[in-house]
Design a protein around this motif. Sequence first.
Motif, PDB file in Angstrom:
ATOM      1  N   VAL A   1       0.839  -1.198   0.000  1.00  0.00           N
ATOM      2  CA  VAL A   1       0.000   0.000   0.000  1.00  0.00           C
ATOM      3  C   VAL A   1       0.880   1.256   0.000  1.00  0.00           C
ATOM      4  O   VAL A   1       0.600   2.224  -0.721  1.00  0.00           O
ATOM      5  CB  VAL A   1      -0.962  -0.015   1.212  1.00  0.00           C
ATOM      6  N   LEU A   2       1.940   1.222   0.774  1.00  0.00           N
ATOM      7  CA  LEU A   2       2.887   2.343   0.772  1.00  0.00           C
ATOM      8  C   LEU A   2       3.483   2.532  -0.610  1.00  0.00           C
ATOM      9  O   LEU A   2       3.580   3.666  -1.104  1.00  0.00           O
ATOM     10  CB  LEU A   2       4.001   2.096   1.796  1.00  0.00           C
ATOM     11  N   TYR A   3       3.866   1.439  -1.262  1.00  0.00           N
ATOM     12  CA  TYR A   3       4.442   1.537  -2.603  1.00  0.00           C
ATOM     13  C   TYR A   3       3.433   2.082  -3.607  1.00  0.00           C
ATOM     14  O   TYR A   3       3.782   2.870  -4.494  1.00  0.00           O
ATOM     15  CB  TYR A   3       4.957   0.181  -3.063  1.00  0.00           C
ATOM     16  N   MET A   4       2.178   1.701  -3.480  1.00  0.00           N
ATOM     17  CA  MET A   4       1.142   2.219  -4.384  1.00  0.00           C
ATOM     18  C   MET A   4       0.918   3.711  -4.155  1.00  0.00           C
ATOM     19  O   MET A   4       0.732   4.474  -5.104  1.00  0.00           O
ATOM     20  CB  MET A   4      -0.181   1.464  -4.196  1.00  0.00           C
ATOM     21  N   PHE A   5       0.921   4.141  -2.892  1.00  0.00           N
ATOM     22  CA  PHE A   5       0.817   5.569  -2.598  1.00  0.00           C
ATOM     23  C   PHE A   5       1.995   6.333  -3.217  1.00  0.00           C
ATOM     24  O   PHE A   5       1.822   7.414  -3.779  1.00  0.00           O
ATOM     25  CB  PHE A   5       0.796   5.826  -1.095  1.00  0.00           C
ATOM     26  N   MET A   6       3.188   5.778  -3.096  1.00  0.00           N
ATOM     27  CA  MET A   6       4.362   6.449  -3.668  1.00  0.00           C
ATOM     28  C   MET A   6       4.271   6.503  -5.190  1.00  0.00           C
ATOM     29  O   MET A   6       4.582   7.527  -5.800  1.00  0.00           O
ATOM     30  CB  MET A   6       5.648   5.740  -3.247  1.00  0.00           C
ATOM     31  N   LEU A   7       3.837   5.416  -5.810  1.00  0.00           N
ATOM     32  CA  LEU A   7       3.682   5.412  -7.268  1.00  0.00           C
ATOM     33  C   LEU A   7       2.595   6.370  -7.736  1.00  0.00           C
ATOM     34  O   LEU A   7       2.675   6.915  -8.838  1.00  0.00           O
ATOM     35  CB  LEU A   7       3.363   4.000  -7.765  1.00  0.00           C
ATOM     36  N   ALA A   8       1.598   6.594  -6.915  1.00  0.00           N
ATOM     37  CA  ALA A   8       0.541   7.541  -7.266  1.00  0.00           C
ATOM     38  C   ALA A   8       1.085   8.968  -7.360  1.00  0.00           C
ATOM     39  O   ALA A   8       0.446   9.842  -7.956  1.00  0.00           O
ATOM     40  CB  ALA A   8      -0.583   7.476  -6.242  1.00  0.00           C
ATOM     41  N   GLY A   9       2.262   9.191  -6.834  1.00  0.00           N
ATOM     42  CA  GLY A   9       2.880  10.506  -6.923  1.00  0.00           C
ATOM     43  C   GLY A   9       3.279  10.882  -8.338  1.00  0.00           C
ATOM     44  O   GLY A   9       3.352  12.065  -8.667  1.00  0.00           O
ATOM     45  N   ILE A  10       3.506   9.897  -9.190  1.00  0.00           N
ATOM     46  CA  ILE A  10       3.901  10.196 -10.575  1.00  0.00           C
ATOM     47  C   ILE A  10       2.759  10.867 -11.331  1.00  0.00           C
ATOM     48  O   ILE A  10       2.935  11.971 -11.867  1.00  0.00           O
ATOM     49  CB  ILE A  10       4.408   8.924 -11.280  1.00  0.00           C
ATOM     50  N   PRO A  11       1.556  10.256 -11.406  1.00  0.00           N
ATOM     51  CA  PRO A  11       0.474  10.978 -12.091  1.00  0.00           C
ATOM     52  C   PRO A  11       0.047  12.238 -11.334  1.00  0.00           C
ATOM     53  O   PRO A  11      -0.384  13.218 -11.951  1.00  0.00           O
ATOM     54  CB  PRO A  11      -0.670   9.965 -12.165  1.00  0.00           C
ATOM     55  N   ALA A  12       0.187  12.234 -10.004  1.00  0.00           N
ATOM     56  CA  ALA A  12      -0.156  13.436  -9.237  1.00  0.00           C
ATOM     57  C   ALA A  12       0.769  14.589  -9.605  1.00  0.00           C
ATOM     58  O   ALA A  12       0.326  15.740  -9.736  1.00  0.00           O
ATOM     59  CB  ALA A  12      -0.070  13.145  -7.740  1.00  0.00           C
ATOM     60  N   TYR A  13       2.048  14.299  -9.799  1.00  0.00           N
ATOM     61  CA  TYR A  13       3.016  15.326 -10.180  1.00  0.00           C
ATOM     62  C   TYR A  13       2.646  15.940 -11.520  1.00  0.00           C
ATOM     63  O   TYR A  13       2.548  17.161 -11.656  1.00  0.00           O
ATOM     64  CB  TYR A  13       4.413  14.708 -10.251  1.00  0.00           C
ATOM     65  N   TYR A  14       2.440  15.091 -12.530  1.00  0.00           N
ATOM     66  CA  TYR A  14       2.124  15.602 -13.862  1.00  0.00           C
ATOM     67  C   TYR A  14       0.760  16.284 -13.880  1.00  0.00           C
ATOM     68  O   TYR A  14       0.577  17.309 -14.543  1.00  0.00           O
ATOM     69  CB  TYR A  14       2.197  14.486 -14.900  1.00  0.00           C
ATOM     70  N   GLY A  15      -0.205  15.749 -13.155  1.00  0.00           N
ATOM     71  CA  GLY A  15      -1.515  16.384 -13.080  1.00  0.00           C
ATOM     72  C   GLY A  15      -1.450  17.744 -12.421  1.00  0.00           C
ATOM     73  O   GLY A  15      -2.083  18.703 -12.877  1.00  0.00           O
ATOM     74  N   PHE A  16      -0.694  17.853 -11.356  1.00  0.00           N
ATOM     75  CA  PHE A  16      -0.577  19.126 -10.655  1.00  0.00           C
ATOM     76  C   PHE A  16       0.067  20.187 -11.534  1.00  0.00           C
ATOM     77  O   PHE A  16      -0.443  21.301 -11.670  1.00  0.00           O
ATOM     78  CB  PHE A  16       0.234  18.953  -9.368  1.00  0.00           C
TER      79      PHE A  16
END
Length: 87
Positions: A61-76
């Motif tokens: 779950v921690l790894y999935m949260f960290m990976l979610a940072g990639i689309p969050a970065y580009y989306g932001f």
Amino acid sequence: MPDTDPTQPDDPEPETVVDRLRSHVSENRGGMFYDLVFALVWVTSVSLLYNGLFTDAPQWVLYMFMLAGIPAYYGFFLSLSMAKEQA
């Protein structure tokens, strides 16, 4: 006899790694700072969530949260640039 300009050296001094690094940082200073701030905020937020709210969750779950940072970065940053164009 070829025409040569005595003020221009034939073989310019090669650029060192330090010079290339310095020019890269000076050209991208603002973007690198924003990337660093986003990464620090994202990792801190995810760590606080995982260690505070989701204490019983498995490690993936921690790894999935960290990976979610990639689309969050580009989306932001995409939404930020779109907002700047509209203003």
